[in-house]
Write a protein that holds these residues in place. Structure first.
Motif, PDB file in Angstrom:
ATOM      1  N   GLU A  13       0.671  -1.101   0.054  1.00 12.22           N
ATOM      2  CA  GLU A  13      -0.190  -0.159   0.103  1.00 12.22           C
ATOM      3  C   GLU A  13       0.825   1.352   0.101  1.00 12.22           C
ATOM      4  O   GLU A  13       0.473   2.203  -0.763  1.00 12.22           O
ATOM      5  N   SER A  14       1.960   1.305   0.753  1.00 10.02           N
ATOM      6  CA  SER A  14       2.811   2.320   0.725  1.00 10.02           C
ATOM      7  C   SER A  14       3.241   2.567  -0.664  1.00 10.02           C
ATOM      8  O   SER A  14       3.685   3.731  -1.080  1.00 10.02           O
ATOM      9  N   ALA A  15       3.702   1.592  -1.429  1.00  9.36           N
ATOM     10  CA  ALA A  15       4.334   1.540  -2.672  1.00  9.36           C
ATOM     11  C   ALA A  15       3.156   2.241  -3.585  1.00  9.36           C
ATOM     12  O   ALA A  15       3.478   2.836  -4.631  1.00  9.36           O
ATOM     13  N   ARG A  16       2.012   1.928  -3.291  1.00 13.78           N
ATOM     14  CA  ARG A  16       0.874   2.624  -4.170  1.00 13.78           C
ATOM     15  C   ARG A  16       0.795   3.951  -3.650  1.00 13.78           C
ATOM     16  O   ARG A  16       0.259   4.750  -4.637  1.00 13.78           O
ATOM     17  N   LYS A  17       0.862   4.469  -2.443  1.00 18.14           N
ATOM     18  CA  LYS A  17       0.604   5.680  -2.310  1.00 18.14           C
ATOM     19  C   LYS A  17       1.734   6.554  -2.234  1.00 18.14           C
ATOM     20  O   LYS A  17       1.689   7.714  -2.428  1.00 18.14           O
ATOM     21  N   TYR A  18       2.973   6.177  -1.909  1.00 17.60           N
ATOM     22  CA  TYR A  18       4.171   7.052  -2.065  1.00 17.60           C
ATOM     23  C   TYR A  18       5.417   6.282  -3.026  1.00 17.60           C
ATOM     24  O   TYR A  18       6.412   6.281  -2.506  1.00 17.60           O
ATOM     25  N   PRO A  19       5.065   6.201  -4.188  1.00 13.06           N
ATOM     26  CA  PRO A  19       5.893   5.472  -5.191  1.00 13.06           C
ATOM     27  C   PRO A  19       7.398   5.950  -5.085  1.00 13.06           C
ATOM     28  O   PRO A  19       7.968   5.380  -5.059  1.00 13.06           O
ATOM     29  N   ASP A  20       7.265   7.344  -4.977  1.00 13.32           N
ATOM     30  CA  ASP A  20       8.526   8.066  -5.399  1.00 13.32           C
ATOM     31  C   ASP A  20       9.497   8.425  -4.077  1.00 13.32           C
ATOM     32  O   ASP A  20      10.648   8.911  -4.159  1.00 13.32           O
ATOM     33  N   LYS A  21       8.786   8.134  -2.951  1.00 13.90           N
ATOM     34  CA  LYS A  21       9.294   8.351  -1.592  1.00 13.90           C
ATOM     35  C   LYS A  21      10.519   7.299  -1.459  1.00 13.90           C
ATOM     36  O   LYS A  21      10.420   6.341  -1.653  1.00 13.90           O
ATOM     37  N   LEU A  22      11.507   7.649  -0.692  1.00 16.32           N
ATOM     38  CA  LEU A  22      12.673   6.727  -0.132  1.00 16.32           C
ATOM     39  C   LEU A  22      12.104   6.174   0.889  1.00 16.32           C
ATOM     40  O   LEU A  22      11.582   6.441   1.869  1.00 16.32           O
ATOM     41  N   ALA A  23      12.090   4.505   0.526  1.00 14.42           N
ATOM     42  CA  ALA A  23      11.801   3.811   1.543  1.00 14.42           C
ATOM     43  C   ALA A  23      12.900   3.372   2.540  1.00 14.42           C
ATOM     44  O   ALA A  23      12.678   3.309   3.859  1.00 14.42           O
ATOM     45  N   VAL A  24      13.887   3.013   1.762  1.00 15.75           N
ATOM     46  CA  VAL A  24      15.320   2.658   2.576  1.00 15.75           C
ATOM     47  C   VAL A  24      16.468   3.252   2.197  1.00 15.75           C
ATOM     48  O   VAL A  24      16.816   3.337   0.954  1.00 15.75           O
TER      49      VAL A  24
END
Length: 509
Positions: free
Chosen positions: A12-23
């Motif tokens: 869901e975070s990939a859907r909501k924040y695709p371009d944000k840095l996760a790691v």
């Protein structure tokens, strides 16, 4: 049945924040967005070749490959067994056999130990990370990336945590998708004021429940960024936190002690907003010194592998009270029960000392293949923690000690935590652990194992210091000095090791 998968947290975070840095992986310098992390995860999942419900063991340090493999196993419908990185191949082989693992996915840096353990258990090994001759890499496995994650039921087991075997062999605690999704949600949305632009320091081992649920899963649920650190040291952590603008720090007391030591030599300190401590009791002296040095509040909390982990924490809603582990989290009840009654739960009044018991959405589904241990641990719907504590009139829970760490000196109960708190305030004491050692006169004698500061200190000084601060039956008659204290995989001080080393009871200095 209700469908729910812990894989949703990343999907869901990939859907909501695709371009944000996760790691941000400080070891490999990778910087991975949510979109890329999820795509890599689905590619790994396609290469796993497992059926829903299959058990996959994972032996990976705090590198980007940990979340990739973790969510890949979940996405493929599997159940994860996180392997401690500090155990011997024999200990790991026991976990592989007991859990019924179908395969072990190990980072190439861990292969020597992993291959030895897998051989003993008769389990295949797949590697991630740099290629190693003769070992199949997950990255090169045939199989198409999954389109989406495999659906699971809420009460299916997502993760099996093996609890440190303080009493014999470790037990596999079964945590469901519902347990872990709920704990992740409540930690992020009900406890502290967290935001999607927060940057979280990921230095707690990800194979451990605190680092995994509160650190990694919490950050991903929020859409924040986690900075992974493969090996913690205060000296390395401070500049990394400054460089990456870390705002949230999760740690155990030994890490806070390490940061304080390093802060004295550091030019710049990070601007931390929220710090969370768990895993062991944080000495109040350390909390006060940390607040003064870093200008950040430490919220001390409490939980166990069996409770997903968070059960209570100091939280802004109720105020923070140093020396306590705060209030129960949303949807969880924490009470004090009569410790000596095993077969039923008898709740005690505020202010009375007893065993901490917990019930709610965070309590596990039992121990794997161990109905006897499950029946002992879960009584009348409450999980018995084995920790002794008190609830005050304002609802704050204080942990007094582990039931099994209690020292009985001359018929009087002495709680090591209280003695440790007194000694931790001595300026020359960096770390201290208190144990009972056999004594012909009193049954047990109080022994403090001390890591002294650079200036040094004598046993006599510390005994005198304690005598002024503690009752006659409580102050330590024996002081032993050590360069370090033995720590378990989750950075808890291993008192059983100290009892082995110092249990002969000779006077030390």
């Amino acid at each position: 049945m209700t469908q729910l998968s812990l894989a949703t947290v990343l999907a869901e975070s990939a859907r909501k924040y695709p371009d944000k840095l996760a790691v941000i992986d400080s070891a490999t310098t990778e910087r991975i967005t949510y979109r890329d992390l999820w795509q890599q995860t689905l590619a790994y999942a396609g290469g796993l070749d497992i059926n829903p419900g299959d058990v996959v063991a994972v032996q990976i340090p705090n590198l980007a490959d940990f979340p990739r493999v973790y969510y890949a196993v979940l996405a493929a419908g599997g159940t994860i067994v996180p392997m401690h990185l500090l155990l011997t191949p024999e200990e790991n082989a026991y976990v592989l056999k007991d859990s019924g693992a179908k395969m072990l996915v190990a980072h190439s840096s861990q292969l020597e130990n992993a291959v030895a353990a897998a051989k003993l258990a008769g389990v295949p090994v797949v590697s991630v990370g740099p290629a190693v001759p003769g070992i199949q890499r997950l990255e090169d496995a045939p199989g198409k990336p999954l389109r989406t994650y495999v659906s699971r039921e809420a009460e299916d087991v997502a993760v099996i945590f093996y609890t440190s075997g303080t009493t014999g062999k470790p037990k596999g605690a079964l945590l469901t998708h519902l347990n872990l999704v709920m704990n992740t949600m409540v930690n992020v949305f009900d406890v502290h004021e967290l935001y999607d632009d927060d940057v979280v320091m990921g230095c707690l081992p990800l194979f451990h429940t605190f680092g995994q649920t509160v650190g990694m899963n919490g950050t991903f649920r929020l859409g924040g960024t986690i900075v992974l650190m493969a090996r913690f040291s205060g000296e390395a952590a401070i500049p990394l936190m400054v460089k990456e603008n870390v705002t949230i720090f999760h740690g155990v007391p030994t890490m806070y002690i390490g940061l304080l030591e390093a802060a004295a030599k550091a030019d710049t300190l990070p601007s931390l907003r929220i710090c969370v401590s768990g895993g062991a009791s944080l000495p109040v002296a350390v909390l006060e010194k940390f607040t003064e040095t870093f200008h950040a509040t430490i919220y001390e909390g409490y939980g166990l592998s069996e409770t997903s982990p968070t059960a209570t924490t100091n939280q802004p809603t109720f105020g923070a009270k140093p020396g306590t582990v705060g209030h129960p989290i949303w949807g969880v009840e924490v009470e004090i029960a009569r410790a000596e009654v095993d077969e039923r739960i008898e709740l005690l009044d505020d202010g009375e000392l007893g065993e901490i018991v917990i019930r709610g959405h965070n309590v596990f589904a039992g121990y794997l293949n161990n109905p006897g241990a499950t029946a002992e641990a879960v009584v009348d719907g409450w999980f018995r923690t084995g920790d002794l504590g008190i609830k005050d009139a304002d609802g704050f829970i204080s942990i007094v000690d582990r039931k099994k760490d209690l020292v009985i000196r001359g018929g009087f109960n002495v709680y090591p935590r209280e003695v440790e708190e007194a000694l931790a305030r001595h300026p020359a004491v960096q770390q201290v652990a208190v144990i009972g050692v056999p004594d012909p006169v009193h049954g047990e004698e109080i022994c403090a194992v001390v890591v002294p500061g650079p200036g040094g200190v004598t046993a006599e000084e510390l005994i005198e210091w304690s005598r002024e601060k503690l009752g006659k039956h409580k102050y330590p008659r024996q002081i032993r000095f050590a360069e370090t204290l033995p720590l378990g995989p989750s950075f808890k001080v291993l008192k059983r090791e100290l009892r082995k080393t110092y249990g002969s009871g000779q006077q030390g200095g």
